[in-house]
Design a protein around this motif. Structure first.
Motif, PDB file in Angstrom:
ATOM      1  N   UNK B 279       0.838  -1.187   0.000  1.00  0.00           N
ATOM      2  CA  UNK B 279       0.000   0.000   0.000  1.00  0.00           C
ATOM      3  C   UNK B 279       0.879   1.246   0.000  1.00  0.00           C
ATOM      4  N   UNK B 280       0.530   2.176  -0.804  1.00  0.00           N
ATOM      5  CA  UNK B 280       1.267   3.435  -0.824  1.00  0.00           C
ATOM      6  C   UNK B 280       0.313   4.547  -1.225  1.00  0.00           C
ATOM      7  N   UNK B 281       0.232   5.557  -0.361  1.00  0.00           N
ATOM      8  CA  UNK B 281      -0.783   6.597  -0.537  1.00  0.00           C
ATOM      9  C   UNK B 281      -0.641   7.298  -1.887  1.00  0.00           C
ATOM     10  N   UNK B 282       0.620   7.602  -2.245  1.00  0.00           N
ATOM     11  CA  UNK B 282       0.819   8.328  -3.490  1.00  0.00           C
ATOM     12  C   UNK B 282       0.308   7.546  -4.691  1.00  0.00           C
ATOM     13  N   UNK B 283       0.624   6.239  -4.685  1.00  0.00           N
ATOM     14  CA  UNK B 283       0.212   5.406  -5.810  1.00  0.00           C
ATOM     15  C   UNK B 283      -1.309   5.300  -5.880  1.00  0.00           C
ATOM     16  N   UNK B 284      -1.949   5.219  -4.698  1.00  0.00           N
ATOM     17  CA  UNK B 284      -3.417   5.162  -4.670  1.00  0.00           C
ATOM     18  C   UNK B 284      -3.985   6.445  -5.249  1.00  0.00           C
ATOM     19  N   UNK B 285      -3.387   7.552  -4.829  1.00  0.00           N
ATOM     20  CA  UNK B 285      -3.844   8.850  -5.327  1.00  0.00           C
ATOM     21  C   UNK B 285      -3.661   8.934  -6.838  1.00  0.00           C
ATOM     22  N   UNK B 286      -2.540   8.389  -7.288  1.00  0.00           N
ATOM     23  CA  UNK B 286      -2.269   8.429  -8.720  1.00  0.00           C
ATOM     24  C   UNK B 286      -3.310   7.601  -9.474  1.00  0.00           C
ATOM     25  N   UNK B 287      -3.614   6.416  -8.923  1.00  0.00           N
ATOM     26  CA  UNK B 287      -4.627   5.571  -9.541  1.00  0.00           C
ATOM     27  C   UNK B 287      -5.969   6.287  -9.587  1.00  0.00           C
ATOM     28  N   UNK B 288      -6.283   6.973  -8.464  1.00  0.00           N
ATOM     29  CA  UNK B 288      -7.541   7.714  -8.412  1.00  0.00           C
ATOM     30  C   UNK B 288      -7.541   8.813  -9.463  1.00  0.00           C
TER      31      UNK B 288
END
Lengths: 666, 666
Positions: B279-288
């Motif tokens: 899990x990585x917040x930045x990557x999640x944000x990027x996916x979003x």
């Protein structure tokens, strides 16, 4: 069973995960490129449609939509070739491994992962460097089989389906002569002339590769397929004489089929000895056998699958209530005929042509009126899109194809021989046919037919199918030029040619009927030829009666009920095969296909006798009450009914007029 | 630039000419095989159509055409798998060379001749022996991209084009909630549950490969796309309540789009560290961000290309006179939207959905009546063929796909989580929506929506797109089972469920109008909520007015003339953009799109005020003369006009009834 494993030590070791991502990115990139390429063609077609509209709106007839599509294609080709420089993709490495055979599937082991490759085709050695250089140009190049298996079938099917059967059958003999004899004559004339040309080139050292006599014949076969879409569109618009229209249309439809089979049997020519390309009687005979076999096989398959399945399916199910299902079924059946022929090793394009004609003849009658419209419109649309796509691709490929071989001597020779081949087809055959025809092919018709020998989609599809050798590449380039020239010059000059040859325009269906009447009046002075005419039409009449009395009632809702035409012993079978509609139709529209028999005045006279004599029921209403319809009423009807109906009604009117006249004469 | 040359000395030297012939024969054989394979599918479809006809004829509703197509597909799959043994082709050698990368194009040097190979894809190591074994089974397996790029677009476009906009817009808010919030909720619920399931499998050692949390989420995304074709077909036939129909149809259309974009943004999730799947917040944000970007990009592209080009083209050219050109143009424009989106890196399927809606909203009004029918029929046919093809392929692939991974725990877990995910979508959202809706979603509607959550073409296409890894293969196999179960059991039980839930059937357009009337009558008791309702509809009303007064007149022939709606200073521009038809239409059909505003009773009341106040001309005929049409007359009209017209007329009638009632109340 011999699986060879080639082990190659990778020089640059790359991380597997990274590589995966690279592969995925590459696939995505390639997909985007594909979409963009297709988009170019779609926009090209859109542009073509808009310009066509403008032309139609302004009644501008010098350039047909196909010619226009080619021009736009050319422009885009120039831009792609010279205007765009795609930055070279470093990742797009091409590997070369030397192995001893070329299987259809190749497995490549990249650091433990297997990738599957499929064979695309052979490329010549001098192209190898081009592969890297012009990735983009190669991308816009379609697999040539696309033309044969996707774009050509709807065009050919539509031609068969929209054939005006009445005029076609009236000129049947001449059309067959032009299509079969004419195409073969033209093929050999062109082949011989081109061989002379090639010999000359060899003498002066202009030939850069092998060019055999079979190649010349192949060239003759592919450029013998005429495609006068441009001319026929103008004919339709100006309502040119229907017989000329039928001759040209029928010839071009059938000679496409002949040319396909002819070219494939020329390719199949293989003498016994390894030293091929020599003359050998047995091999020629074998090629001739292949021609006959493939042609008749495709013909039989097209006719048989349709007449055995489709009409029955549409007749006995009540699919009429569900137009969507009906249309879908019709479409699938036609497509499956094509596939079946291809799967059996016959020629799908030929099968689909006769499938179209048979569908129009039998299945069409069983469809609900909505589905009749739907299927017509569907195939009209498919035909339109496919045709314009092919022509715009033709324009494009003049610049994007990488292996053009333009040879001035060959090109001049090709133009000359195409001209002479067409002349050797039209004039001698017309002369011979005129000996037997009552309704002569006049000399201005002959000149018009000569002029209307455009080359189009079929010629292109045949020539692009195989561009592996030097000879084929030269043929392809030359063919392109022939198509361009004929479509632009001959297509554009049609209106001028028509007025120059004093061919009458503005003929409508009614006037044409009166022409049939004229034949009758000039009939008696040709009385010595009447017997021979009847002889030659004997087989045809036999077929007509069989079709009308048995096939039509069995396969469709129209025609007389079988209970009336079959002998009494077959009663139960007849009742079971006759649809309720047939009884309803009995009183009224029983002569739906009298158009078939109308190929000469005197036959339509004998037709009256035949129907009367074959009718055992005696309950038929005679021609009188229907014959009572005056022409105003008929015109009203024609305005309300579609084109198909119109032809039928028109014919019936003549028939009864003739019938009436005969009674008056008696 | 690094071109590697691998030299391999051929062990068995073969004659070049002989080999050429062998290659040609092989290509021919492969083509025949392809034709035969395609023929199998065509015959399957034909069989399906005939059986559908039988079912429709007998009013048998337990099995829909899609379910039937799957059964036939299954049967053919069994025959292909176990019934046919193709003799092994000796020539079909597969070579394996180890190299260090997998380029898109591979050149193979076979004794001096170069053959070109194209990358087909990666195959797992254990498949390598299968490649030789099951050549035939591999042949009937299509390139998965075919589904996404050829079969899915017409289905999705047709859904958008045939959307009943009136009911759709009336339930707009709820549909958007179900489609966006619901799908995302369902995706995460399923993803979490499946992750638990996978953990359990790992514990008891039943997992044969990697299975990360992102894979679970991906599974959640693909099985969240509902496709209730079966249910909606029965709804249509039984004329089930239109609001329920609109909710289900709208939700399924939009959640297909959401699921596609969601799944692609889950695939795009890549944390910084090489050790991915954490899990990585930045990557999640990027996916979003990717989700938002791709979705809105596709949406904007679909809407923009159509509304910027197509209506203008159809409005200002007089293409109406040439229906063939018009239909062709319409088809090409829609297709180019798909291609443009794909070429730009957006999702073509999503773009084509909004393109369909926009085409129906603007372009449809500019088409001639014939072209309106033609385009409808064309896309109906394409949709029908593509849908049945996909479902029959689904059945077939259960047996012909070579890498199935059926895991009982995973399958049971998937069924459970699909059920729970659907429940977590429908019930909480319905509760929340009911707080704001006047026209509540009753509990039997909720149960019906829960039950109608079938999985279909989109789920299948998404899951077959990538079956390279172990996790994806397990997902694919499980997805197939989910689709089979839901289509057969839920689809087949629709009629029973409807009667069990006491949902009224046989609602026709007129009765439905009276329902709108009922809303009005129950309106006053919900008076405290009216203001919030108006607040939420404020934006929508603003859009409606803008659309009605400016966009419609600019883009189509309908709506009020721009000269009336634009300020006086824009006079010349307005005159130039207004088509002559707009003036003609002014008097009569000015409210063609009043259906848009009809999402609540009170809005249609305010609508009356707005139009009156915005009209500066004062020449409008008021509701009175048209309102005078009695319902018998309206019914007559409805019988003569098509479905599209019917909706419009129906709405207008209500409007004027409401208007009249309001005046009476005042």
């Amino acid at each position: 069973q011999k699986i060879l494993f080639l082990v190659y030590k990778a020089t640059v070791a790359e991380d597997s995960a990274m590589e995966n991502i690279v592969t995925e990115k590459k696939a995505e990139e390639s997909h985007r490129q594909d979409s963009a390429d297709l988009l170019i063609f779609i926009l090209l077609l859109t542009l073509t449609i808009l310009t066509i509209w403008l032309f139609k709106h302004r009644r501008f007839r010098f350039l047909h939509e196909t010619g226009l599509a080619m021009i736009y294609g050319l422009l885009v080709g120039v831009v792609l070739r010279y205007g765009i420089h795609v930055p070279r993709d470093i990742n797009n490495v091409t590997l070369s491994c030397h192995v001893n055979s070329s299987p259809a599937t190749l497995l490549v082991n990249v650091s433990g992962k297997f990738y599957e490759y499929t064979l695309k085709g052979e490329i010549s050695a001098n192209e190898v460097s081009d592969v890297q250089d012009n990735e983009m140009l190669r991308k816009v190049t379609f697999d040539p089989e696309v033309f044969f298996n996707i774009l050509l079938p709807p065009i050919i099917f539509h031609a068969g389906y929209s054939l005006k059967r009445r005029h076609f059958f009236r000129n049947m003999g001449s059309i067959l002569a032009f299509a079969f004899v004419g195409t073969v004559v033209s093929c050999f004339i062109i082949g011989l002339l081109m061989y002379g040309c090639v010999m000359l080139m060899k003498q002066i050292g202009q030939l850069g590769g092998d060019f055999f006599f079979t190649d010349c014949l192949f060239f003759g076969a592919i450029v013998s397929a005429t495609d006068p879409v441009t001319v026929l569109a103008i004919f339709n618009e100006l309502q040119v004489d229907f017989d000329l229209y039928a001759l040209l249309f029928g010839e071009s439809v059938l000679n496409d089929a002949v040319a396909v089979v002819l070219s494939s049997s020329i390719v199949a020519y293989q003498p016994e000895g390894d030293n091929s390309h020599t003359f050998e009687a047995m091999a020629v005979l074998k090629s001739f056998g292949i021609f006959l076999g493939v042609f008749s096989g495709s013909f039989a398959l097209g006719v048989a699958t349709v007449s055995l399945t489709c009409p029955h399916v549409t007749k006995f199910t009540k699919l009429r209530d569900f137009q969507l299902l009906e249309t879908a079924l019709f479409f699938l059946m036609s497509w499956s005929t094509f596939l079946l022929a291809e799967a059996c090793g016959f020629t799908g394009v030929v099968a689909v042509l006769f499938c179209g004609i048979t569908q129009a003849h039998y299945t069409y009658n069983n469809l609900s009126p909505e589905s009749q419209d739907r299927t017509k419109q569907l195939f009209e649309l498919l035909n339109f899109l496919a045709e314009n796509f092919i022509f715009s691709y033709m324009g494009l490929t003049l610049f994007t194809f990488q292996n053009h071989v333009f040879n001035p001597i060959f090109i001049v020779g090709a133009f000359l021989s195409v001209f002479l081949g067409r002349a050797a087809n039209i004039y001698p055959l017309s002369f011979l046919l005129n000996l037997g025809r009552r309704n002569k092919i006049s000399s201005n018709f002959q000149h018009m037919m000569m002029f209307a020998g455009l080359r189009g989609a079929m010629t292109f599809a045949l020539s692009i199918r195989d561009t592996a050798t030097y000879a084929r590449q030269m043929m392809f380039s030359t063919t392109l030029l022939v198509v361009f020239f004929t479509v632009w010059i001959c297509g554009g000059g049609t209106t001028q040619m028509l007025s120059c040859q004093h061919i009458r325009v503005g003929v409508d269906s009614d006037q044409d009927n009166s022409v049939s009447g004229v034949f009758l009046q000039i009939g008696p002075d040709g009385i010595e030829r009447r017997s021979t005419k009847q002889e030659s039409a004997w087989l045809f009449r036999l077929w007509y009666n069989f079709d009308h009395n048995y096939l039509k009632p069995i396969l469709t809702h129209s025609g007389p009920p079988l209970t009336a035409t079959l002998p009494a012993c077959c009663g139960p079978l007849a009742r079971c095969l006759t649809s309720p509609q047939a009884y309803e139709n009995e009183g009224q529209l029983k002569d739906d296909d009298s158009d078939l028999i109308l190929n000469d005045g005197n036959i339509s006279l004998t037709y009256g006798d035949i129907t009367v004599s074959t009718d055992a029921t005696g309950t038929r209403t005679s021609g009188q009450p229907v014959g009572g319809i005056n022409s105003d009423e008929a015109l009203d009807r024609e305005l309300t009914f579609g084109d198909h109906e119109l032809v039928i009604r028109g014919t019936r009117l003549v028939l009864f007029e003739l019938h009436g006249k005969k009674q008056n004469h008696v």
